[in-house]
Design an enzyme around this catalytic site. Structure first.
Site, PDB file in Angstrom:
ATOM      1  N   CYS A   1      -4.557  -2.040  -4.185  1.00  0.00           N
ATOM      2  CA  CYS A   1      -5.023  -1.383  -5.485  1.00  0.00           C
ATOM      3  C   CYS A   1      -7.035  -1.718  -4.472  1.00  0.00           C
ATOM      4  O   CYS A   1      -6.453  -2.842  -3.894  1.00  0.00           O
ATOM      5  CB  CYS A   1      -4.649  -1.440  -7.007  1.00  0.00           C
ATOM      6  SG  CYS A   1      -2.960  -1.561  -7.319  1.00  0.00           S
TER       7      CYS A   1
ATOM      8  N   ARG B   1      -8.037   2.512  -1.283  1.00  0.00           N
ATOM      9  CA  ARG B   1      -7.152   1.658  -1.576  1.00  0.00           C
ATOM     10  C   ARG B   1      -6.085   1.812  -2.296  1.00  0.00           C
ATOM     11  O   ARG B   1      -5.150   1.607  -2.142  1.00  0.00           O
ATOM     12  CB  ARG B   1      -7.873  -0.066  -1.693  1.00  0.00           C
ATOM     13  CG  ARG B   1      -8.259  -0.626  -0.304  1.00  0.00           C
ATOM     14  CD  ARG B   1      -8.945  -2.574  -1.358  1.00  0.00           C
ATOM     15  NE  ARG B   1      -7.569  -3.152  -1.434  1.00  0.00           N
ATOM     16  CZ  ARG B   1      -7.273  -3.773  -0.897  1.00  0.00           C
ATOM     17  NH1 ARG B   1      -7.353  -3.537   0.908  1.00  0.00           N
ATOM     18  NH2 ARG B   1      -5.884  -4.649  -0.255  1.00  0.00           N
TER      19      ARG B   1
ATOM     20  N   TRP C   1      -2.979   2.297  -6.924  1.00  0.00           N
ATOM     21  CA  TRP C   1      -2.667   2.664  -6.398  1.00  0.00           C
ATOM     22  C   TRP C   1      -1.323   2.577  -6.859  1.00  0.00           C
ATOM     23  O   TRP C   1      -0.692   1.902  -7.305  1.00  0.00           O
ATOM     24  CB  TRP C   1      -2.605   2.296  -5.184  1.00  0.00           C
ATOM     25  CG  TRP C   1      -1.454   3.244  -4.430  1.00  0.00           C
ATOM     26  CD1 TRP C   1      -1.784   4.591  -3.607  1.00  0.00           C
ATOM     27  CD2 TRP C   1      -0.027   2.982  -4.260  1.00  0.00           C
ATOM     28  NE1 TRP C   1      -0.687   5.243  -3.265  1.00  0.00           N
ATOM     29  CE2 TRP C   1       0.131   4.139  -3.287  1.00  0.00           C
ATOM     30  CE3 TRP C   1       0.461   1.764  -4.468  1.00  0.00           C
ATOM     31  CZ2 TRP C   1       1.851   4.069  -2.638  1.00  0.00           C
ATOM     32  CZ3 TRP C   1       2.062   1.925  -3.670  1.00  0.00           C
ATOM     33  CH2 TRP C   1       3.067   3.475  -2.997  1.00  0.00           C
TER      34      TRP C   1
ATOM     35  N   ASN D   1      -3.783  -6.886  -8.122  1.00  0.00           N
ATOM     36  CA  ASN D   1      -3.622  -5.648  -7.349  1.00  0.00           C
ATOM     37  C   ASN D   1      -1.803  -6.825  -6.731  1.00  0.00           C
ATOM     38  O   ASN D   1      -1.698  -7.905  -5.723  1.00  0.00           O
ATOM     39  CB  ASN D   1      -4.394  -6.171  -6.013  1.00  0.00           C
ATOM     40  CG  ASN D   1      -3.930  -4.859  -4.451  1.00  0.00           C
ATOM     41  OD1 ASN D   1      -3.028  -4.549  -4.815  1.00  0.00           O
ATOM     42  ND2 ASN D   1      -4.339  -5.840  -3.735  1.00  0.00           N
ATOM     43  N   GLY D   2      -0.611  -5.883  -6.716  1.00  0.00           N
ATOM     44  CA  GLY D   2       0.315  -6.703  -6.320  1.00  0.00           C
ATOM     45  C   GLY D   2       1.350  -6.257  -7.193  1.00  0.00           C
ATOM     46  O   GLY D   2       1.476  -5.123  -7.463  1.00  0.00           O
TER      47      GLY D   2
ATOM     48  N   GLU E   1       3.418  10.151  16.745  1.00  0.00           N
ATOM     49  CA  GLU E   1       2.251   9.859  15.587  1.00  0.00           C
ATOM     50  C   GLU E   1       1.323  10.902  15.269  1.00  0.00           C
ATOM     51  O   GLU E   1       0.939  11.469  14.219  1.00  0.00           O
ATOM     52  CB  GLU E   1       1.351   9.285  17.054  1.00  0.00           C
ATOM     53  CG  GLU E   1       0.114   8.726  16.216  1.00  0.00           C
ATOM     54  CD  GLU E   1      -0.102   7.703  14.878  1.00  0.00           C
ATOM     55  OE1 GLU E   1       0.591   6.852  14.747  1.00  0.00           O
ATOM     56  OE2 GLU E   1      -1.333   7.751  14.456  1.00  0.00           O
TER      57      GLU E   1
ATOM     58  N   LYS F   1       0.620  11.675  11.485  1.00  0.00           N
ATOM     59  CA  LYS F   1      -0.778  12.375  11.381  1.00  0.00           C
ATOM     60  C   LYS F   1      -0.809  13.847  10.377  1.00  0.00           C
ATOM     61  O   LYS F   1      -1.629  13.984   9.753  1.00  0.00           O
ATOM     62  CB  LYS F   1      -1.825  12.749  12.305  1.00  0.00           C
ATOM     63  CG  LYS F   1      -2.179  10.594  13.080  1.00  0.00           C
ATOM     64  CD  LYS F   1      -3.330  10.677  11.986  1.00  0.00           C
ATOM     65  CE  LYS F   1      -3.212   9.135  11.345  1.00  0.00           C
ATOM     66  NZ  LYS F   1      -1.979   8.114  11.804  1.00  0.00           N
TER      67      LYS F   1
ATOM     68  N   GLU G   1       0.707  13.065   7.140  1.00  0.00           N
ATOM     69  CA  GLU G   1       0.096  12.654   6.292  1.00  0.00           C
ATOM     70  C   GLU G   1      -1.295  12.830   5.365  1.00  0.00           C
ATOM     71  O   GLU G   1      -1.415  12.913   4.661  1.00  0.00           O
ATOM     72  CB  GLU G   1       0.050  10.803   6.449  1.00  0.00           C
ATOM     73  CG  GLU G   1      -0.832  10.787   7.423  1.00  0.00           C
ATOM     74  CD  GLU G   1      -1.252   9.673   7.971  1.00  0.00           C
ATOM     75  OE1 GLU G   1      -0.754   8.835   7.020  1.00  0.00           O
ATOM     76  OE2 GLU G   1      -1.047   8.625   8.812  1.00  0.00           O
TER      77      GLU G   1
ATOM     78  N   HIS H   1      19.755  17.906  20.736  1.00  0.00           N
ATOM     79  CA  HIS H   1      21.054  17.584  20.288  1.00  0.00           C
ATOM     80  C   HIS H   1      21.125  17.921  18.423  1.00  0.00           C
ATOM     81  O   HIS H   1      21.431  17.556  17.324  1.00  0.00           O
ATOM     82  CB  HIS H   1      20.976  16.411  20.521  1.00  0.00           C
ATOM     83  CG  HIS H   1      21.254  15.325  21.467  1.00  0.00           C
ATOM     84  ND1 HIS H   1      22.672  16.358  22.284  1.00  0.00           N
ATOM     85  CD2 HIS H   1      20.536  15.432  22.693  1.00  0.00           C
ATOM     86  CE1 HIS H   1      22.061  16.127  23.235  1.00  0.00           C
ATOM     87  NE2 HIS H   1      20.819  15.359  23.800  1.00  0.00           N
TER      88      HIS H   1
ATOM     89  N   LYS I   1      -4.383   2.981   2.213  1.00  0.00           N
ATOM     90  CA  LYS I   1      -4.707   2.795   2.814  1.00  0.00           C
ATOM     91  C   LYS I   1      -3.995   0.765   3.596  1.00  0.00           C
ATOM     92  O   LYS I   1      -3.596   1.122   4.493  1.00  0.00           O
ATOM     93  CB  LYS I   1      -6.933   2.526   3.148  1.00  0.00           C
ATOM     94  CG  LYS I   1      -7.048   2.061   4.400  1.00  0.00           C
ATOM     95  CD  LYS I   1      -6.744   2.947   6.031  1.00  0.00           C
ATOM     96  CE  LYS I   1      -7.714   2.553   6.889  1.00  0.00           C
ATOM     97  NZ  LYS I   1      -6.724   3.281   8.145  1.00  0.00           N
TER      98      LYS I   1
HETATM   99  C1  AGP Z   1      -1.311   5.285   9.378  1.00  0.00           C
HETATM  100  O1  AGP Z   1      -1.804   6.675   9.775  1.00  0.00           O
HETATM  101  C2  AGP Z   1      -0.791   4.771   7.932  1.00  0.00           C
HETATM  102  N1  AGP Z   1      -1.858   5.428   6.866  1.00  0.00           N
HETATM  103  C3  AGP Z   1      -0.156   4.008   7.986  1.00  0.00           C
HETATM  104  O2  AGP Z   1       1.089   4.227   8.205  1.00  0.00           O
HETATM  105  C4  AGP Z   1      -0.831   2.394   8.081  1.00  0.00           C
HETATM  106  O3  AGP Z   1      -0.446   2.641   9.377  1.00  0.00           O
HETATM  107  C5  AGP Z   1       0.638   1.781   7.875  1.00  0.00           C
HETATM  108  O4  AGP Z   1       0.482   1.548   6.827  1.00  0.00           O
HETATM  109  C6  AGP Z   1       0.471   0.159   8.828  1.00  0.00           C
HETATM  110  O5  AGP Z   1      -1.321  -0.678   8.199  1.00  0.00           O
HETATM  111  P1  AGP Z   1      -1.890  -1.567   8.649  1.00  0.00           P
HETATM  112  O6  AGP Z   1      -2.118  -1.303  10.813  1.00  0.00           O
HETATM  113  O7  AGP Z   1      -2.831  -2.494   8.195  1.00  0.00           O
HETATM  114  O8  AGP Z   1      -0.797  -2.491   8.703  1.00  0.00           O
END
Ligand code: AGP
Length: 610
Positions: free
Chosen positions: A2, A27, A74, A100-101, A483, A487, A490, A506, A605
């Protein structure tokens, strides 16, 4: 997860808080709220949806006042509703609090408080803190009430609190969720991270775990939760407002993809010593031989950072011949791993605040293992808690989908590989070749970015109806397949899986149909012939193949349906090139589908909860 913003000073708090929330919206963005103390008391407004929705809601409200707190959420406990949005208050709407937490013992505390007569209006864990502060508040000693309340809490928090009895005071506290304080001229700011403050001040104080601070326009005091005074240093951060602006791009993600030639250069700038054919990473010097003599390296991370860890494993074992294992941070912290003497743990985190990665760091420290960190945010918790570390210098990464941080993490892992390799027998001639190859990468990425219109065409051609996609690679290209899949899924919500190409037969080969695009990373590396075989296996079953291939490779055109070319580079550096078309593909598929690429649904984020 958050975003928190607070201000106390002489200016209008409303605008500072709203603009600060916009800087932190990445965030968390399912609901938000603001509380400002004005002549008539504290006015609090909360809204479901984005900050823009909150702005509409307060447009007609008199929010005059120079003290306030605000929050963008969030959701963890309770759906994104107005009742669950922060700030939360106590029974008499006297205490206002943002958090936040995650409060792990919130149910027990809520039951106790209800037995004592407190009434709750939300499903959140946060509201429990507001009622605890109410319980302990005597007179205007808000700080003491917050200290007492937090002693009852099990879990993580970054909070900002104000109350009616304390006209210009904001009390903040942290344990596990970041809180930074901005120092102004007879004014103080508080936020979850620097991006919300840098347009007002670059004088920053980082609160530590189990610390509280009392902010008033004329002063600042910090204490432990156990009431021991602490001394905090003021750090000048090297960010400026342009770094967190869009700079003529439509989205932060587009900006950050296109920043990569410069951010990759920034990751190695000042760290390459051609004359000695070696790499110097100041942050690792503190570890000295402990690092250079490491017998094993465990790399732990989450998400995209975990993918860069897999690339690091290939690089370090390939170049320096040091055994490496890669662990999901969320698994490492609970599986009671065997860690032999001579092992180093390396954590990777763009934000430096990811709860699982921080927990993996703390688990390693608990076992007395040296911990290195690769991170992007100066002063972040992981950066400060590690024994040594390397910043990637990618600048603020605002887009939730990580792009430039990923390539910069790989650059630092390459530097670490070369540093270790030169200490373990890699010769000067080889060292200089590796340095030269790295120095070519920024211009090569610029060249790859020129394929954007081709990739946009492929997004239209293959993904307008596709609901699934497969990404396949081998060796260094397998983590890039992972990766690319992450991408795409997400930000466009198209289900995508990354797989080692040989593994496809497999099981996943059963999924091959003409409607499921299959992306192969098929550069001319040491296992190129093998990937061609896998590509033919897909074609033999009617699959559609997009290949990321090496410039000049004419053969692959006879197999793949479409080919995107990238320049040739030594195998350890090809991931820095092959990932770029996949970032662009995900971006254009998501854009074509009308998705919010910077703030994808359900994501945030920085995942600062378990
Ligand atoms: C990356 O595209 C994602 N949003 C997510 O997987 C991110 O890489 C992951 O949460 C780790 O974040 P950090 O690198 O800030 O620890």
């Amino acid at each position: 997860m958050c975003g928190i913003v607070g201000y106390t000073g002489k200016r209008c708090a409303r605008d500072i808080l709203i603009e600060g929330l916009k800087r932190l919206e990445y965030r968390g963005y399912d609901s938000s709220g603001i509380a400002v103390r004005g002549p008539g008391g504290i006015t609090c407004t909360r809204s479901v949806g984005r900050i823009a929705d909150l702005e509409k809601q307060i447009a007609g409200i008199d929010l005059a006042g120079s003290v306030g707190i605000a929050h963008t959420r969030w959701a963890t406990h309770g759906a994104p509703t107005q009742a669950n949005a922060h700030p939360h208050t106590d029974c008499s709407a006297n205490v206002y609090l943002v958090h936040n937490g995650v409060i792990e013992n919130c149910d027990k505390l809520k039951a106790q408080l209800e037995q004592e007569g407190h009434t709750f209006t939300s499903e959140t864990d946060t509201e429990v803190i507001a009622h605890l502060v109410e319980k302990y508040l005597e007179g205007d000693d808000l700080a003491a009430a917050v200290q007492q309340a937090l002693k009852r809490i099990i879990g993580t928090f970054g909070i900002a609190v104000m109350c009616r009895q304390c006209p210009d005071t904001i009390v903040v506290a942290r344990n596990g969720s970041p809180i930074v304080i901005g120092v102004g001229d007879d004014e103080y700011y508080v936020a979850s991270d620097v991006s919300a403050l840098v347009e007002h001040t670059r004088q920053i104080i980082y609160l530590d775990d189990n610390e509280i601070a009392i902010l008033k326009p004329d002063g600042f005091r910090s204490l432990t939760i156990d009431n021991v005074p602490t001394t905090k240093k003021v750090t000048e951060v090297d960010w400026d407002i342009e770094m967190i602006g869009l700079n003529n791009f439509d989205t932060f993600m587009a900006k950050e993809i296109h920043e990569q030639p410069e951010t990759v250069r920034a990751a190695f700038r000042g760290r390459l010593y051609r004359e000695q054919c070696e790499v110097r990473l100041g942050g690792l010097m503190d570890l000295g031989d402990t690092f250079l003599d490491a017998r094993r390296i465990i790399i732990s991370a989450c998400g995209t950072a975990w993918h860069s860890a897999l690339i690091g494993e290939c690089m370090i074992e390939d170049i320096a011949r040091v055994p490496v294992e890669v662990e999901y941070a969320s698994e490492f912290r609970y599986r009671n791993p065997i860690i032999e003497p001579g092992t180093i743990v390396l954590v990777i985190s763009q934000s430096g605040e990811t709860a699982d990665t921080l927990a993996a760091l703390n688990e390693a420290k608990r076992r007395g293992v040296p911990v290195l960190a690769i991170s992007n945010v100066v002063g972040s918790t992981i950066a400060r808690e590690s024994d040594a570390g390397v910043y990637i210098h990618a600048g603020p990464e605002i887009g939730v989908a990580s792009t430039k941080a990923f390539t910069s993490q790989m650059v630092v892992l390459y530097l670490i590989s070369l540093m270790l390799g030169r200490a373990r027998g890699v010769g000067a001639a080889e060292g200089i070749k590796m340095i030269q190859a790295l120095e070519n990468i920024p211009d090569q990425i610029s060249k790859v970015l020129e394929v954007e219109s081709q990739v946009q065409h492929l997004a239209e051609k293959y993904y307008r109806k596709a609901e699934n996609s497969l990404f396949l690679g081998r060796g260094y290209s397998f983590p890039i397949a992972l990766e690319g899949a992450l991408k795409l899924k997400e930000i466009s919500y198209v289900h995508a899986e990354g797989y080692p190409a040989a593994e496809m037969k497999h099981g996943p080969i059963a999924l091959i149909t003409p409607d499921m695009p299959v992306v192969f990373i098929a550069v001319q590396d040491s296992i190129y012939d093998k990937i061609l075989v896998n590509m033919k296996e897909v074609k033999a079953r009617g699959g559609k193949v997009i290949a990321i291939a090496t410039e000049g490779d004419a053969l692959i055109n006879n197999i793949a349906d479409d080919v995107v070319y990238v320049p040739d580079a030594p195998e350890p550096l090809t991931p820095l090139l092959t990932v770029v078309p996949l970032q662009l593909l995900a971006y254009h598929v998501a854009t074509m589908k009308g998705c919010d690429v910077d703030k994808p649904r359900n994501l945030a984020k920085s995942v600062t909860v378990e």
